[in-house]
Design a protein around this motif. Structure first.
Motif, mmCIF file in Angstrom:
data_model
loop_
_atom_site.group_PDB
_atom_site.id
_atom_site.type_symbol
_atom_site.label_atom_id
_atom_site.label_comp_id
_atom_site.label_asym_id
_atom_site.label_seq_id
_atom_site.Cartn_x
_atom_site.Cartn_y
_atom_site.Cartn_z
ATOM 1 N N GLU A 57 0.827 -1.205 0.000
ATOM 2 C CA GLU A 57 0.000 0.000 0.000
ATOM 3 C C GLU A 57 0.864 1.258 0.000
ATOM 4 O O GLU A 57 1.914 1.329 0.640
ATOM 5 N N ARG A 58 0.396 2.255 -0.717
ATOM 6 C CA ARG A 58 1.022 3.580 -0.715
ATOM 7 C C ARG A 58 0.190 4.441 0.211
ATOM 8 O O ARG A 58 -0.711 5.156 -0.206
ATOM 9 N N GLY A 59 0.488 4.348 1.492
ATOM 10 C CA GLY A 59 -0.339 5.029 2.468
ATOM 11 C C GLY A 59 0.466 5.756 3.520
ATOM 12 O O GLY A 59 1.658 6.027 3.354
ATOM 13 N N LYS A 60 -0.201 6.030 4.617
ATOM 14 C CA LYS A 60 0.373 6.824 5.704
ATOM 15 C C LYS A 60 1.645 6.204 6.267
ATOM 16 O O LYS A 60 2.607 6.922 6.554
ATOM 17 N N ALA A 61 1.692 4.897 6.412
ATOM 18 C CA ALA A 61 2.875 4.252 6.989
ATOM 19 C C ALA A 61 4.114 4.503 6.132
ATOM 20 O O ALA A 61 5.194 4.785 6.658
ATOM 21 N N LEU A 62 3.960 4.432 4.825
ATOM 22 C CA LEU A 62 5.082 4.691 3.924
ATOM 23 C C LEU A 62 5.540 6.142 4.051
ATOM 24 O O LEU A 62 6.741 6.418 4.194
ATOM 25 N N ARG A 63 4.598 7.048 4.036
ATOM 26 C CA ARG A 63 4.932 8.472 4.179
ATOM 27 C C ARG A 63 5.589 8.744 5.541
ATOM 28 O O ARG A 63 6.571 9.473 5.631
ATOM 29 N N ASP A 64 5.069 8.118 6.585
ATOM 30 C CA ASP A 64 5.638 8.318 7.927
ATOM 31 C C ASP A 64 7.087 7.833 8.007
ATOM 32 O O ASP A 64 7.910 8.454 8.682
ATOM 33 N N THR A 65 7.412 6.743 7.328
ATOM 34 C CA THR A 65 8.802 6.263 7.373
ATOM 35 C C THR A 65 9.732 7.226 6.647
ATOM 36 O O THR A 65 10.885 7.390 7.056
ATOM 37 N N ALA A 66 9.230 7.857 5.589
ATOM 38 C CA ALA A 66 10.050 8.859 4.886
ATOM 39 C C ALA A 66 10.352 10.033 5.816
ATOM 40 O O ALA A 66 11.504 10.478 5.921
ATOM 41 N N TRP A 67 9.322 10.528 6.501
ATOM 42 C CA TRP A 67 9.516 11.634 7.442
ATOM 43 C C TRP A 67 10.458 11.234 8.585
ATOM 44 O O TRP A 67 11.304 12.026 9.014
ATOM 45 N N ALA A 68 10.318 10.008 9.058
ATOM 46 C CA ALA A 68 11.182 9.541 10.146
ATOM 47 C C ALA A 68 12.640 9.464 9.689
ATOM 48 O O ALA A 68 13.551 9.817 10.449
ATOM 49 N N ALA A 69 12.872 8.998 8.471
ATOM 50 C CA ALA A 69 14.248 8.943 7.956
ATOM 51 C C ALA A 69 14.815 10.353 7.803
ATOM 52 O O ALA A 69 16.009 10.576 8.048
ATOM 53 N N LEU A 70 13.968 11.303 7.410
ATOM 54 C CA LEU A 70 14.419 12.692 7.335
ATOM 55 C C LEU A 70 14.841 13.192 8.715
ATOM 56 O O LEU A 70 15.878 13.844 8.858
ATOM 57 N N LYS A 71 14.057 12.864 9.723
ATOM 58 C CA LYS A 71 14.425 13.242 11.104
ATOM 59 C C LYS A 71 15.728 12.546 11.520
ATOM 60 O O LYS A 71 16.553 13.131 12.208
ATOM 61 N N ALA A 72 15.903 11.295 11.095
ATOM 62 C CA ALA A 72 17.127 10.562 11.422
ATOM 63 C C ALA A 72 18.348 11.241 10.805
ATOM 64 O O ALA A 72 19.445 11.173 11.365
ATOM 65 N N ALA A 73 18.169 11.901 9.676
ATOM 66 C CA ALA A 73 19.282 12.591 9.023
ATOM 67 C C ALA A 73 19.793 13.767 9.852
ATOM 68 O O ALA A 73 20.907 14.240 9.623
ATOM 69 N N GLU A 74 19.005 14.207 10.830
ATOM 70 C CA GLU A 74 19.423 15.315 11.692
ATOM 71 C C GLU A 74 20.330 14.853 12.825
ATOM 72 O O GLU A 74 21.003 15.668 13.448
ATOM 73 N N SER A 75 20.366 13.539 13.110
ATOM 74 C CA SER A 75 21.059 13.069 14.302
ATOM 75 C C SER A 75 22.473 12.521 14.112
ATOM 76 O O SER A 75 23.223 12.486 15.079
ATOM 77 N N PRO A 76 22.892 12.080 12.941
ATOM 78 C CA PRO A 76 24.220 11.480 12.846
ATOM 79 C C PRO A 76 25.348 12.466 13.129
ATOM 80 O O PRO A 76 25.194 13.673 12.948
ATOM 81 N N ASP A 77 26.468 11.900 13.536
ATOM 82 C CA ASP A 77 27.646 12.707 13.814
ATOM 83 C C ASP A 77 28.446 12.989 12.551
ATOM 84 O O ASP A 77 29.292 13.874 12.549
ATOM 85 N N THR A 78 28.195 12.240 11.485
ATOM 86 C CA THR A 78 29.005 12.388 10.283
ATOM 87 C C THR A 78 28.151 12.742 9.065
ATOM 88 O O THR A 78 26.986 12.350 8.968
ATOM 89 N N ALA A 79 28.762 13.471 8.140
ATOM 90 C CA ALA A 79 28.084 13.835 6.893
ATOM 91 C C ALA A 79 27.732 12.607 6.056
ATOM 92 O O ALA A 79 26.638 12.561 5.486
ATOM 93 N N PRO A 80 28.596 11.595 5.967
ATOM 94 C CA PRO A 80 28.206 10.412 5.195
ATOM 95 C C PRO A 80 26.942 9.744 5.750
ATOM 96 O O PRO A 80 26.074 9.316 4.985
ATOM 97 N N ALA A 81 26.821 9.670 7.065
ATOM 98 C CA ALA A 81 25.633 9.062 7.675
ATOM 99 C C ALA A 81 24.393 9.898 7.381
ATOM 100 O O ALA A 81 23.318 9.351 7.113
ATOM 101 N N ARG A 82 24.530 11.213 7.402
ATOM 102 C CA ARG A 82 23.401 12.089 7.061
ATOM 103 C C ARG A 82 22.940 11.824 5.624
ATOM 104 O O ARG A 82 21.750 11.713 5.358
ATOM 105 N N GLU A 83 23.890 11.736 4.710
ATOM 106 C CA GLU A 83 23.539 11.493 3.304
ATOM 107 C C GLU A 83 22.882 10.120 3.135
ATOM 108 O O GLU A 83 21.951 9.968 2.345
ATOM 109 N N ALA A 84 23.350 9.124 3.882
ATOM 110 C CA ALA A 84 22.737 7.788 3.807
ATOM 111 C C ALA A 84 21.296 7.826 4.305
ATOM 112 O O ALA A 84 20.410 7.195 3.718
#
Length: 185
Positions: free
Chosen positions: A58-85
């Motif tokens: 399904e292309r629904g809320k859960a898929l969209r929520d994981t995208a937003w969560a990964a975006l939030k995860a990009a704010e937490s790494p200590d390294t630029a490579p981890a942010r890009e990943a």
């Protein structure tokens, strides 16, 4: 008066093709993020959700929520490579939400995961641009005719966006060169 961009017809299968391509691109650098944040599953969850949609889910809320969560995860790494990943993972899940507007900016939804993954690989290698180029070459070979067909319905990638924008444009041009109107390679 600004002219509205025309609409592009996108089927659910088109979105699945693009999302599968994006997930495959992001998946190869997932370990870069996990080495930095081993207890944070948000990018892995986003890639998993992207694969699930690509394979018929399904292309629904859960898929969209994981995208937003990964975006939030990009704010937490200590390294630029981890942010890009993490941004590659976000882009993979977000690819399912490609808008059917004939705008160059939509190309980022198709190729963003590949470009962020290539940038992560470059940074891991001490900002070695040849590593990014090799990564993009593998992405070109990973693309299906369906992905290239969708890409060629849109204008070429826009300018700007720093190094990731440059990588998007390089990948865009390479994929368009492989297309002869009916089949690639």
């Amino acid at each position: 008066m600004t002219e509205k961009p025309s609409e592009i017809v996108l089927s659910e299968q088109d979105l699945r093709e693009v999302t599968g391509f994006a997930a495959a691109c992001a998946e190869v650098v997932l370990g870069v993020f996990e080495a930095d944040r081993p207890d944070d599953s948000r990018p892995r969850d986003a890639i998993g959700a992207a694969w699930e949609f690509a394979r018929g889910g399904e292309r629904g809320k859960a898929l969209r929520d994981t995208a937003w969560a990964a975006l939030k995860a990009a704010e937490s790494p200590d390294t630029a490579p981890a942010r890009e990943a993490a941004l590659a993972a976000m882009s993979a899940a977000g690819a399912a939400y490609l808008h059917p507007l004939a705008k160059a900016t939509q190309v980022k939804h198709i190729l963003g995961a590949g470009a962020h993954a290539a940038r992560a690989a470059e940074l891991v290698a001490g900002d070695d641009r040849t590593v990014g180029a090799a990564h993009l070459e593998r992405a070109v070979h990973r693309a299906t005719p369906g992905v290239v067909d969708v890409l060629t319905r849109f204008p070429a990638a826009p300018g700007g966006g720093g190094r990731v924008g440059e990588l998007i444009r390089i990948l865009d041009a390479a994929l368009r060169r492989t297309w002869n109107g009916s089949h690639r390679r």
